[in-house]
Design a protein around this motif. Structure first.
Motif, mmCIF file in Angstrom:
data_model
loop_
_atom_site.group_PDB
_atom_site.id
_atom_site.type_symbol
_atom_site.label_atom_id
_atom_site.label_comp_id
_atom_site.label_asym_id
_atom_site.label_seq_id
_atom_site.Cartn_x
_atom_site.Cartn_y
_atom_site.Cartn_z
ATOM 1 N N SER A 32 0.831 -1.198 0.000
ATOM 2 C CA SER A 32 0.000 0.000 0.000
ATOM 3 C C SER A 32 0.860 1.241 0.000
ATOM 4 C CB SER A 32 -0.888 -0.008 1.246
ATOM 5 O OG SER A 32 -1.679 1.162 1.324
ATOM 6 N N ASP A 33 0.532 2.185 -0.864
ATOM 7 C CA ASP A 33 1.176 3.497 -0.881
ATOM 8 C C ASP A 33 0.121 4.499 -0.416
ATOM 9 O OD1 ASP A 33 2.302 5.969 -1.422
ATOM 10 O OD2 ASP A 33 3.263 5.300 -3.263
ATOM 11 N N ASN A 34 0.130 4.781 0.870
ATOM 12 C CA ASN A 34 -0.919 5.633 1.420
ATOM 13 C C ASN A 34 -0.844 7.056 0.892
ATOM 14 O OD1 ASN A 34 -1.333 3.285 2.849
ATOM 15 N ND2 ASN A 34 -1.771 4.331 4.769
ATOM 16 N N ALA A 35 0.343 7.499 0.486
ATOM 17 C CA ALA A 35 0.482 8.847 -0.069
ATOM 18 C C ALA A 35 -0.248 8.965 -1.401
ATOM 19 C CB ALA A 35 1.955 9.194 -0.242
ATOM 20 N N LYS A 36 -0.358 7.842 -2.101
ATOM 21 C CA LYS A 36 -1.028 7.836 -3.403
ATOM 22 C C LYS A 36 -2.421 7.209 -3.333
ATOM 23 C CE LYS A 36 3.227 7.607 -6.125
ATOM 24 N NZ LYS A 36 3.979 6.861 -7.170
ATOM 25 N N ASN A 37 -2.839 6.788 -2.135
ATOM 26 C CA ASN A 37 -4.130 6.103 -1.994
ATOM 27 C C ASN A 37 -4.253 4.936 -2.967
ATOM 28 O OD1 ASN A 37 -4.717 8.008 -0.080
ATOM 29 N ND2 ASN A 37 -6.519 8.838 -1.107
ATOM 30 N N THR A 38 -3.201 4.175 -3.059
ATOM 31 C CA THR A 38 -3.137 3.082 -4.037
ATOM 32 C C THR A 38 -2.621 1.810 -3.374
ATOM 33 O OG1 THR A 38 -2.754 4.634 -5.845
ATOM 34 C CG2 THR A 38 -2.171 2.331 -6.241
ATOM 35 N N VAL A 39 -3.246 0.709 -3.703
ATOM 36 C CA VAL A 39 -2.807 -0.610 -3.252
ATOM 37 C C VAL A 39 -2.401 -1.417 -4.467
ATOM 38 C CG1 VAL A 39 -3.568 -2.784 -2.206
ATOM 39 C CG2 VAL A 39 -4.181 -0.610 -1.145
ATOM 40 N N TYR A 40 -1.321 -2.156 -4.315
ATOM 41 C CA TYR A 40 -0.781 -2.963 -5.414
ATOM 42 C C TYR A 40 -0.849 -4.445 -5.059
ATOM 43 C CZ TYR A 40 1.251 1.593 -6.461
ATOM 44 O OH TYR A 40 1.430 2.935 -6.707
ATOM 45 N N LEU A 41 -0.968 -5.255 -6.085
ATOM 46 C CA LEU A 41 -0.861 -6.701 -5.910
ATOM 47 C C LEU A 41 0.143 -7.204 -6.935
ATOM 48 C CD1 LEU A 41 -1.966 -9.157 -4.341
ATOM 49 C CD2 LEU A 41 -3.508 -9.555 -6.280
ATOM 50 N N GLN A 42 1.322 -7.546 -6.469
ATOM 51 C CA GLN A 42 2.352 -8.117 -7.330
ATOM 52 C C GLN A 42 2.118 -9.615 -7.410
ATOM 53 O OE1 GLN A 42 4.925 -6.573 -9.101
ATOM 54 N NE2 GLN A 42 5.193 -8.610 -9.980
ATOM 55 N N MET A 43 1.906 -10.106 -8.607
ATOM 56 C CA MET A 43 1.596 -11.511 -8.808
ATOM 57 C C MET A 43 2.712 -12.155 -9.611
ATOM 58 S SD MET A 43 -2.495 -11.264 -9.604
ATOM 59 C CE MET A 43 -2.263 -10.549 -11.223
ATOM 60 N N ASN A 44 3.420 -13.063 -8.991
ATOM 61 C CA ASN A 44 4.522 -13.787 -9.639
ATOM 62 C C ASN A 44 4.172 -15.261 -9.784
ATOM 63 O OD1 ASN A 44 6.048 -11.372 -9.586
ATOM 64 N ND2 ASN A 44 6.906 -11.880 -7.582
ATOM 65 N N SER A 45 4.919 -15.937 -10.612
ATOM 66 C CA SER A 45 4.730 -17.374 -10.829
ATOM 67 C C SER A 45 3.264 -17.705 -11.086
ATOM 68 C CB SER A 45 5.239 -18.167 -9.616
ATOM 69 O OG SER A 45 6.594 -17.887 -9.359
ATOM 70 N N LEU A 46 2.672 -16.959 -11.973
ATOM 71 C CA LEU A 46 1.246 -17.127 -12.236
ATOM 72 C C LEU A 46 0.940 -18.487 -12.832
ATOM 73 C CD1 LEU A 46 0.509 -13.522 -13.437
ATOM 74 C CD2 LEU A 46 -0.729 -14.705 -11.617
ATOM 75 N N LYS A 47 -0.236 -18.999 -12.465
ATOM 76 C CA LYS A 47 -0.695 -20.302 -12.921
ATOM 77 C C LYS A 47 -2.020 -20.137 -13.672
ATOM 78 C CE LYS A 47 1.130 -22.376 -8.665
ATOM 79 N NZ LYS A 47 0.782 -23.184 -7.460
ATOM 80 N N PRO A 48 -2.338 -21.063 -14.535
ATOM 81 C CA PRO A 48 -3.635 -20.972 -15.239
ATOM 82 C C PRO A 48 -4.820 -20.862 -14.274
ATOM 83 C CG PRO A 48 -2.240 -22.571 -16.317
ATOM 84 C CD PRO A 48 -1.514 -22.162 -15.069
ATOM 85 N N GLU A 49 -4.716 -21.488 -13.115
ATOM 86 C CA GLU A 49 -5.821 -21.413 -12.155
ATOM 87 C C GLU A 49 -5.956 -20.049 -11.493
ATOM 88 O OE1 GLU A 49 -3.378 -23.730 -12.302
ATOM 89 O OE2 GLU A 49 -2.756 -24.348 -10.275
ATOM 90 N N ASP A 50 -5.030 -19.147 -11.750
ATOM 91 C CA ASP A 50 -5.154 -17.765 -11.278
ATOM 92 C C ASP A 50 -6.043 -16.938 -12.202
ATOM 93 O OD1 ASP A 50 -1.697 -17.899 -10.364
ATOM 94 O OD2 ASP A 50 -3.421 -18.019 -9.010
#
Length: 126
Positions: free
Chosen positions: A72-90
């Protein structure tokens, strides 16, 4: 007007990465837990990862633990989700949501929120 705007979805090959962003406005960001949920065709809504900066807690579903990172970057009011090693079931539509007066775990497990974004499609090809 409350807005949660997701971005960063797309098509990626298995093993690849994507970073989702959720830009929030119209409410006091610091007072809310922010979470990422997903829904695949024919499946129920699932809490993927949630964060409560106010309480200092994060939660990850077992299926993504070790592969996804929420921040979370509270200064930017933004939340991120970094997704690695993605699978087809994602593969799913990923939604950003905001909930007040809850822990990150409660928000994700109960799949409850006060506000929801429109969603962004993530497709992982095999």
């Amino acid at each position: 007007e409350v807005q949660l705007v997701e971005s960063g979805g797309g098509l990626v090959q298995a093993g690849g990465s994507l970073r989702l962003s959720c830009a929030a406005s119209g409410f006091t960001f610091d007072d809310y837990a922010i979470g990422w949920f997903r829904q695949a065709p024919g499946k129920e809504h699932e809490g993927v990862s949630c964060i409560s900066s106010r309480i200092g807690s994060t939660y990850y579903a077992g299926s993504v633990k070790g592969r996804f990172t929420i921040s979370s970057d509270n200064a930017k009011n933004t939340v991120y989700l970094q997704m690695n090693s993605l699978k087809p079931e994602d593969t799913a539509v990923y939604y950003c949501a905001a909930a007040s007066l809850v822990t990150a775990q409660a928000m994700c497990v109960m799949v409850g929120a006060d506000y929801w974004g429109q969603g962004t499609q993530v497709t992982v090809s095999s």
